[in-house]
Design a protein around this motif. Structure first.
Motif, PDB file in Angstrom:
ATOM      1  N   LEU A 111      15.937  37.230  -9.267  1.00  0.00           N
ATOM      2  CA  LEU A 111      15.409  36.104  -9.608  1.00  0.00           C
ATOM      3  C   LEU A 111      15.158  35.077  -8.782  1.00  0.00           C
ATOM      4  CD1 LEU A 111      18.023  35.975 -12.553  1.00  0.00           C
ATOM      5  CD2 LEU A 111      15.644  36.950 -12.587  1.00  0.00           C
ATOM      6  N   GLY A 131      19.897  28.413 -12.807  1.00  0.00           N
ATOM      7  CA  GLY A 131      18.526  27.374 -12.564  1.00  0.00           C
ATOM      8  C   GLY A 131      18.618  26.192 -13.303  1.00  0.00           C
ATOM      9  N   THR A 169       9.659  27.277 -12.689  1.00  0.00           N
ATOM     10  CA  THR A 169      10.300  27.978 -13.793  1.00  0.00           C
ATOM     11  C   THR A 169      11.494  29.078 -13.169  1.00  0.00           C
ATOM     12  OG1 THR A 169       8.593  27.757 -15.158  1.00  0.00           O
ATOM     13  CG2 THR A 169      10.277  29.297 -15.811  1.00  0.00           C
ATOM     14  N   ASN A 205      14.684  31.716 -12.807  1.00  0.00           N
ATOM     15  CA  ASN A 205      14.844  33.027 -13.679  1.00  0.00           C
ATOM     16  C   ASN A 205      13.996  33.792 -13.791  1.00  0.00           C
ATOM     17  OD1 ASN A 205      17.728  32.020 -14.231  1.00  0.00           O
ATOM     18  ND2 ASN A 205      17.041  30.644 -15.650  1.00  0.00           N
TER      19      ASN A 205
END
Lengths: 466, 371, 98
Positions: free
Chosen positions: C65, C94, C71, C73
């Motif tokens: 990840l 995150g 953004t 993940n």
């Protein structure tokens, strides 16, 4: 309006490609959904446009995948790449994540050809950067033309480990050592299965040829390896192991491990299909009849996702499931289905005769699970250790689902894929009960994590339903 | 198998809390439980220790809820010390968020009604407009027009709570018998024999806390526990950095960092499944409340069956026919855990429910039917 | 850790990996590109802060990840590189969106 397909096929590996092509040729309206951008699945990954200048590195078997992909492309089946399935309902609605957009389709029948994944086997340090699976190494080779920079250590057991070693040698990669963790007693235990396997002489001969190729290249092969450990702080620095009663250590920045493959069973399990513990392959597999039909109405399974048989067996099983779909949907009658199926079934049976021998020969040592050190991480996502699992079991946890709620084991983003099989075995071993009785994680949707925005964007009379 | 003083049937939050409370009082207990795949409301719980809005129509329930919320901080601390398991309990006060003026007015009226009958001291709730809410809940969505705040509300990890109750019970000498689905209960002279698919168990007293299973078993004790399943679906996201400091009725961030998004209310029988419609509905509402959740991946959606009585309030009874038999059923196993362990267990140990518990008897449903 | 067998002559796109520009073959996965360009580790775990990097490369382990274009993940082994893409290491769980 939700699109409706006669037949939906999930997965574009050998089983899915063969199923979709066969069904389309029989006149079915077929849609194939696959989360990868190109056909091939894992075994034939990148088969349509390998970046390798010399595809011979990958061997002859790989080329069969190109034929399959070509036949599929020509069959008229609708192809939806980069389109993963995150939800299956018993009513055969498929929740798709189509290039990032969530949507639904429905299907008259569904063939699940989700394939296999490498068996996750925990060992100290297996979460360190620089520890990867042999399959990961092969994917990087097939799809990106990438190979280990310096002396790579390969460890574990199984045909893929030998194949990868040979592929690396052909590509000029230096292999520091191949640590063979196959229990020495396996050969004797596998012997009774050898006569049956001899009918698939070709497969055995290929395996022997790989071994010779590795031997001739002068690779250091260490037999009878146990107690594998990955050492390092921020990343892998060395690999430690025991062999011949002695502690050994190899400096390396890359360790590729392999302990065989198991069905990816989250998809089939999410439908409530009954699964059996296969005590020879040491994995769960869905219960299905000879056509792949499962207990879930209209859902069939084909390929390694239904039990490990290899790429050829997967292809044949895909064809059989397609013939059955054509019968169920009224395109052909049972007699025609059986006629067409006969040669496929014969080929499948021949291919499967070699399995018991291979399964036992490459069976991972039971001690890998039963003797797991208490401080070894089992659940990579939530970092739950073997000791924590044993403690929870001692506190009255009798199964994986109570364990999950007591420890968060299996609650992370991989959704139990990496720890599930180990957890069932470890609980069984701790309680002295068969794995079959212990059961497995109940699988809830989504099958892969899905963004909240994508869920919210779905059509539907949501307010009324909740 | 030798007799014990008290058999508790059901290893969910209600049964485990009572068994733990009994064991703390030195009562010898056996906790009889089903297996790994049991319908288990306790595993699908949202984890709120919640006061606001509870007990509209039954002041006794409002008071019982408030008592439990008051007991919770010490209960959580002691349970943690005894078992080494943190329940991740926190009591920062909780919010009910409204997306329309009508909804807000309705909530305000409800809370007023409850307070009018409530004898508990102190400020019970505040009504807040969007601006006031947004100051306390940074990142609040524009769709929220207002809401209510109650300082007695909190939340915990209900799964760790269940584990702690089990571990605490065992540490105090209580016995746990899993994989024993109860087939029958036979009242006998001076005691009870519980017949399970794993053998018989005998005891002097029995507490029926089997959730939805109690409906089937209660008549064998001369009791009635008229509970039916009500499905609730909940979404849980991947972990995220801490952002939401207060629990709200439909969205909370857990101590581990994941967001729990609830929840649906469906009458679908014994179906624990999930539906795309409910997922979409829950996702939309959560994004209305907190748009910053947009990119978070949902890792799991589950359906669990609430244990619902006809009026939604708990049932606590002692059998007239068999005076050693008690029942306990509710859908607030987390909120009421402290009261179950610290008070209800005491009543069971003493052998009688107090007079003010008369209102919790399932007799109330007979009266309604007669009327 | 890894090297390219040869220059495959493929079309390239420009991405940034932890702020540094890199020219990578179009169509390649973020994980492959980041491995070659030395992103190490890919993330630290949300529970203990332990370093992690790709393990399975087929989308089932979720150890690769990273943060892509802000953004978190995102599965690096499942996402293809695109022109201008910003790839960053993910520290712990995150962040939620701004």
């Amino acid at each position: 309006m939700t699109a409706r397909h006669e037949l939906a096929v999930i997965g574009a590996g050998p089983a899915g490609l063969a199923a979709a092509a066969t069904a389309a040729e029989l006149g079915l309206k077929v849609a194939l959904f696959d989360d990868q951008p190109a056909p091939g699945g894992q075994i034939y990954r990148g088969v349509e446009r390998t970046p390798l200048a010399d595809p011979a590195v990958l061997g002859d078997d790989y080329r069969r995948g190109a034929d399959l992909a070509e036949a599929f492309r020509a069959s008229g089946a609708a192809y939806h790449p980069s389109c993963g399935v995150w939800l299956l309902t018993p009513e055969r609605e498929l929740g798709l994540l189509d290039n990032g957009q969530a949507r639904f389709v429905t299907a008259g029948r569904v063939i699940i050809a989700g394939g296999a994944m490498e068996r996750p086997v925990p060992f100290p340090g297996w979460t360190l950067p620089g520890v990867m699976t042999a399959g990961a190494g092969q994917i990087l080779l097939k799809s990106a033309g990438m190979v280990p920079g310096k002396g790579v250590v390969l460890a574990g057991t199984g045909p893929l480990l030998l194949l990868l070693a040979a592929q690396y040698l052909r590509a000029g990669v230096q292999i520091a050592a191949l640590l063979d963790m196959t229990p020495p007693s396996n050969a004797l235990r596998a012997l009774p299965h050898l006569p049956a396997a001899l009918s698939a002489f070709g497969t055995l001969a290929k395996g022997l040829a790989l071994k010779r190729e590795i031997h001739r290249a002068g690779v250091r092969v260490v037999k009878g390896v146990t107690s594998l450990r990955a050492l390092g702080e921020a990343r892998l620095e060395a690999v430690a192991y025991e062999a011949g009663g002695r502690e050994q250590r190899l400096d390396s920045e890359l360790l590729l491990v392999h302990f065989g493959v198991i069905p990816e069973s989250n998809t089939t399990r999410s439908l409530g299909i009954r699964h059996l513990w296969d005590s020879r392959q040491l994995c769960w597999r869905p219960v299905a009849d000879a056509w792949g039909n499962t207990g879930a109405e209209g859902f069939a399974v084909a390929g390694d996702g239904a039990g490990i048989g290899g790429a050829l067996a997967a292809e044949y099983a895909g064809r059989l499931a397609a013939l059955e779909a054509a019968r169920a949907l009224g395109r052909i009658d049972a007699a025609e289905r059986d006629r067409s199926a006969a040669p496929v079934r014969a080929a499948l049976a021949k291919e499967r005769r070699v399995r018991p021998f291979l399964d036992v020969l490459f069976q991972p040592a039971p001690e890998l699970i039963s003797q797991l050190a208490d401080d070894t991480v089992v659940c990579r996502c939530e970092e739950v250790t073997a000791g924590q699992i044993r403690e929870a079991v001692g506190q009255g946890c009798t199964g994986p689902n109570q364990l999950k709620s007591f420890t968060r084991c299996g609650m992370g983003p991989c959704q139990g894929r990496q720890c599930g099989t180990t957890v069932s075995q470890l609980i069984g071993h701790t309680l002295g009960r068969p794995v079959e009785e212990i059961g497995a994680y109940r699988i809830r949707p989504p099958l892969k994590p899905i963004g909240l925005t994508q869920l919210a964007a779905l059509d539907g009379e949501g307010e009324a339903a909740a | 198998m030798r007799g014990a003083d008290t058999l508790v049937i059901g290893g969910g939050l209600v049964g485990a809390a009572i068994a733990y409370g009994l064991a703390r009082r030195g009562v010898s207990t056996i906790l009889v439980d089903e297996g790994d795949m049991a319908f288990r409301a306790s595993r699908g719980n949202f984890g709120l220790v919640w006061v606001q809005g509870k007990g509209d129509g039954m002041p006794g329930y409002a008071a019982w809820t408030r008592l439990s919320a008051d007991l919770w901080p010490r209960f959580a601390e002691e349970l943690g010390e005894e078992t080494g398991i943190a329940t991740v309990y926190d009591k920062p006060g909780g919010f009910y968020l409204c997306r329309s003026e009508a909804e807000l007015a309705e909530q305000e009226t409800r809370l007023q009604r409850i307070r009018a009958k409530n004898t508990a001291p102190g400020p019970d709730y505040e009504v807040l407009d969007h601006q006031a809410l947004a100051e306390r809940l940074p990142g609040l969505g524009r769709a929220v027009v207002g809401g209510t705040y109650c300082p007695h509300d909190g939340h915990c990890n209900p799964l760790f709570l269940l584990r702690a109750l089990h571990v605490g019970h065992a540490a105090l000498g209580g016995r746990y018998l899993p994989n024993r689905r109860v087939a029958d209960i036979l009242p006998e002279a001076g005691g009870f024999t519980v017949v399970t698919d794993g053998g018989k168990v005998q005891g002097d007293r029995v507490v029926l806390a089997a959730g939805l299973g109690s409906a089937r078993l209660a008549p064998k004790l001369g009791l009635s526990v008229p509970v039916v399943p009500q499905r609730g679906q909940v979404l849980v996201t991947q972990r995220a950095e801490p952002r939401l400091a207060h629990p709200t009725v439909y969205v909370r961030q857990t101590g581990e960092g994941s967001f729990l998004l609830g929840d649906s209310h469906e009458d679908v029988g014994f179906d624990e499944g999930t539906t795309p419609e409910a997922m979409t509905f829950i996702a939309r509402r959560a994004l209305d409340f907190f748009p910053y959740l947009a990119e978070l991946p949902v890792v799991r959606v589950w359906g669990a069956l609430r244990v619902m009585t006809p009026d939604g309030f708990p049932v606590y009874d002692r059998s007239r026919e068999h005076s050693g038999a008690f029942s306990a059923a509710c859908h607030s196993g987390v909120t009421l855990a402290a009261a179950h362990a610290e008070r209800l267990a005491g009543f069971v140990a003493e052998g009688a429910l107090p007079a003010e518990f008369r209102g919790f008897s399932a007799d109330r449903f007979d009266v309604q039917e007669a009327a | 850790m890894f090297k390219k067998l040869h220059d495959d002559g493929a079309e390239r796109v420009t991405v940034t990996i932890d702020g540094r520009e890199a020219r990578v073959p179009a169509g390649e996965t973020v994980a492959a590109a980041a491995l070659i360009h030395g992103l190490q580790p890919f993330r630290t775990s949300a529970v203990s802060g332990a370093p992690r990097a790709p393990y399975c490369m087929m989308g089932v382990c979720f150890d690769c990840l990273v943060e892509i274009d802000g953004t978190p993940n995102r599965q690096a082994c499942q996402v293809r590189v695109a022109e201008g893409m910003a790839i960053r290491r993910q520290d712990g769980a995150g962040e939620t969106a701004p």
